[in-house]
Design a protein around this motif. Structure first.
Motif, PDB file in Angstrom:
ATOM      1  N   CYS A   1       0.831  -1.213   0.000  1.00 51.41           N
ATOM      2  CA  CYS A   1       0.000   0.000   0.000  1.00 51.41           C
ATOM      3  C   CYS A   1       0.859   1.254   0.000  1.00 51.41           C
ATOM      4  O   CYS A   1       0.611   2.206  -0.752  1.00 51.41           O
ATOM      5  CB  CYS A   1      -0.918  -0.004   1.230  1.00 51.41           C
TER       6      CYS A   1
ATOM      7  N   HIS B   1      -4.891  -0.204   4.955  1.00 49.78           N
ATOM      8  CA  HIS B   1      -5.167  -0.589   3.570  1.00 49.78           C
ATOM      9  C   HIS B   1      -6.251   0.299   2.974  1.00 49.78           C
ATOM     10  O   HIS B   1      -6.119   0.790   1.839  1.00 49.78           O
ATOM     11  CB  HIS B   1      -5.593  -2.061   3.526  1.00 49.78           C
TER      12      HIS B   1
ATOM     13  N   VAL C   1      -5.848   2.843  -0.212  1.00 47.50           N
ATOM     14  CA  VAL C   1      -6.678   2.641  -1.402  1.00 47.50           C
ATOM     15  C   VAL C   1      -7.462   3.903  -1.742  1.00 47.50           C
ATOM     16  O   VAL C   1      -7.553   4.309  -2.912  1.00 47.50           O
ATOM     17  CB  VAL C   1      -7.639   1.451  -1.190  1.00 47.50           C
TER      18      VAL C   1
ATOM     19  N   TYR D   1      -7.939  -0.506  -7.953  1.00 50.52           N
ATOM     20  CA  TYR D   1      -7.804   0.021  -6.588  1.00 50.52           C
ATOM     21  C   TYR D   1      -9.172   0.291  -5.972  1.00 50.52           C
ATOM     22  O   TYR D   1      -9.373   0.083  -4.770  1.00 50.52           O
ATOM     23  CB  TYR D   1      -6.956   1.289  -6.591  1.00 50.52           C
TER      24      TYR D   1
ATOM     25  N   ASN E   1     -10.615  -2.669  -4.384  1.00 50.04           N
ATOM     26  CA  ASN E   1     -10.058  -2.981  -3.077  1.00 50.04           C
ATOM     27  C   ASN E   1     -10.929  -2.441  -1.951  1.00 50.04           C
ATOM     28  O   ASN E   1     -10.887  -2.958  -0.830  1.00 50.04           O
ATOM     29  CB  ASN E   1      -8.644  -2.404  -2.951  1.00 50.04           C
TER      30      ASN E   1
ATOM     31  N   ALA F   1     -10.373  -9.510  -4.137  1.00 50.54           N
ATOM     32  CA  ALA F   1      -8.931  -9.227  -4.123  1.00 50.54           C
ATOM     33  C   ALA F   1      -8.253  -9.785  -5.366  1.00 50.54           C
ATOM     34  O   ALA F   1      -7.374  -9.138  -5.950  1.00 50.54           O
ATOM     35  CB  ALA F   1      -8.296  -9.820  -2.867  1.00 50.54           C
TER      36      ALA F   1
ATOM     37  N   SER G   1      -9.244  -7.646  -8.367  1.00 51.01           N
ATOM     38  CA  SER G   1      -8.553  -6.356  -8.236  1.00 51.01           C
ATOM     39  C   SER G   1      -7.093  -6.475  -8.660  1.00 51.01           C
ATOM     40  O   SER G   1      -6.569  -5.613  -9.379  1.00 51.01           O
ATOM     41  CB  SER G   1      -8.645  -5.861  -6.797  1.00 51.01           C
TER      42      SER G   1
END
Length: 409
Positions: A94, A171, A175, A206, A209, A241, A244
């Motif tokens: 990240c 996270h 994002v 993104y 996410n 995930a 993504s």
């Protein structure tokens, strides 16, 4: 919840152990595609950063696979030590995303106070988060190994609860910021089309996410309130995930692959456009370019350009500059724009010089030909040779007999 076995969640759960290797493979392929460029331009910090980012992303999906989690726990002898390790990799990823987007958008030459401050903030905050993750894990009591549902199983355990919440919030924050920077960049005017498409895929990846974070946080909060929504964490979040990661990998690949394909198409088009002039010069030179089996498009283009210039340079003494001037005026009178008229005039003069060379005639004394411009504009001259009807009209308008030099297509 047996009834879920027949629904989407149950279906996804069946493939949980294999989920992680799909994005890992895609990310590894993206890294392999970028690697030659990274090695060739290894002094470029941005390319190294992209390579590091893809490597980190690939590592996240390798180490989050249940088989790898069990292996790491067994090798270290510490139950669930994979948790802070995976959380740390995800947090580092990240932070790297934020740093890359800041440097990519602003450019490495940007040393403004705002850029330096943003870089320091990202490094310090995300380094602090990684340290905190390990401290919290050391304080937590997590004796039961969980390969799939650690987040929800230990959601109410002291210190582990804070660790899970910390990595999810870190996270989510990354994002949100990264997505905002990317979408602001996508709306910028003057972007290359391939870069814009790549950024769009990155932005969508993104943004997805956020669904991952929402599913995880919802399942964790449900545990806090005595409810069971573990399927969100165990089936929905992994699927999101994976998708993504694939979109993010495509986002990184697309500008590079698109530019590569565009360059190859441009080179092939330039090589093809030079064919008429190459054939004309070959009629003078008495031979062509020797065939090389492994010659790439760039080498073939360079060799064709070199051959044309090598033949055209001595041929230039046969070029009649007065003919070129009259042909230029004739092309303008026929309605051609100046650049096109200049190319047509040069094509007429070159074809006439070929006839003169083949007939053994010398050019009459006069102004010396402008060989520098002629050698520089071989592409335009060759394109003009593709239009014999235009050349005949220019010759007729300039009062020049039609030449005998033939151009094979």
């Amino acid at each position: 919840m047996p009834h879920l076995a027949f629904g989407p969640a149950g279906f996804l759960g069946e493939f949980y152990p294999s989920f992680w290797w799909i994005p890992a493979g895609v990310l590894a392929a993206a890294l392999a595609i970028k690697l030659p460029t990274i090695v060739r331009f290894r002094g470029d910090p941005l390319l190294r950063a992209v390579g590091g980012l893809l490597l980190l992303a690939c590592a996240v999906f390798v180490f989050v696979a249940p088989s790898t989690i069990a292996w790491v726990n067994r090798v270290t002898g510490v139950p669930n030590i994979s948790a802070p390790w995976v959380y740390s990799l995800l947090t580092a990823f990240c932070g790297s995303c934020l740093l890359l987007i800041i440097a990519w958008r602003n450019g490495l030459s940007d040393r403004s106070a705002a850029t330096r401050r943003a870089t320091r903030w990202v490094v310090s905050v995300y380094s602090g988060v990684i340290v905190a993750l390990w401290v919290l894990f050391a304080l937590a009591d997590v004796p039961v190994e969980r390969l799939r549902d650690l987040d929800t199983y230990y959601a109410t355990t002291p210190f582990m609860r804070e660790e899970i919440l910390l990595y999810l919030l870190a996270h989510t924050t990354a994002v949100l910021i990264t997505s905002k920077l990317i979408w602001n960049w996508v709306r910028t005017d003057g972007l290359d089309a391939w870069l814009r498409w790549g950024l769009t895929f990155l932005g969508v990846g993104y943004a997805m996410n956020l669904l991952f974070d929402a599913a995880k946080l919802t399942a964790v909060v449900a545990r806090w309130t005595g409810h069971d929504l573990d399927w969100l964490s165990m089936t929905v979040a992994p699927a999101v995930a994976c998708l993504s990661a694939v979109l993010i990998a495509v986002g990184f690949i697309l500008p590079h692959a698109g530019q590569y394909l565009s360059d190859r198409r441009r080179v092939r088009r330039a090589h093809r456009e030079l064919r008429p002039l190459y054939l004309l010069m070959r009629s003078v030179g008495g031979g062509g370019i020797p065939f090389v089996l492994r010659a790439g498009p760039e080498l073939r283009l360079t060799r064709r350009e070199t051959f044309i210039r090598d033949v055209l340079l001595p041929l230039a003494r046969h070029i009649d500059e007065d003919l070129r001037r009259r042909s230029y005026a004739a092309a303008l009178a026929l309605g051609h724009p100046p650049d096109r008229a200049k190319a047509l005039a040069a094509a007429v003069a070159v074809a006439d010089a070929v006839d003169a060379r083949l007939a053994g005639r010398e050019r009459a004394d006069g102004d010396g030909p402008d060989t520098a411009e002629l050698l520089r504009e071989i592409g335009a001259v060759s394109r003009a040779l593709r239009r014999p009807d235009d050349l005949r009209r220019v010759r007729a308008r300039a009062g020049v007999p039609d030449g005998s030099a033939a151009v094979a297509e």
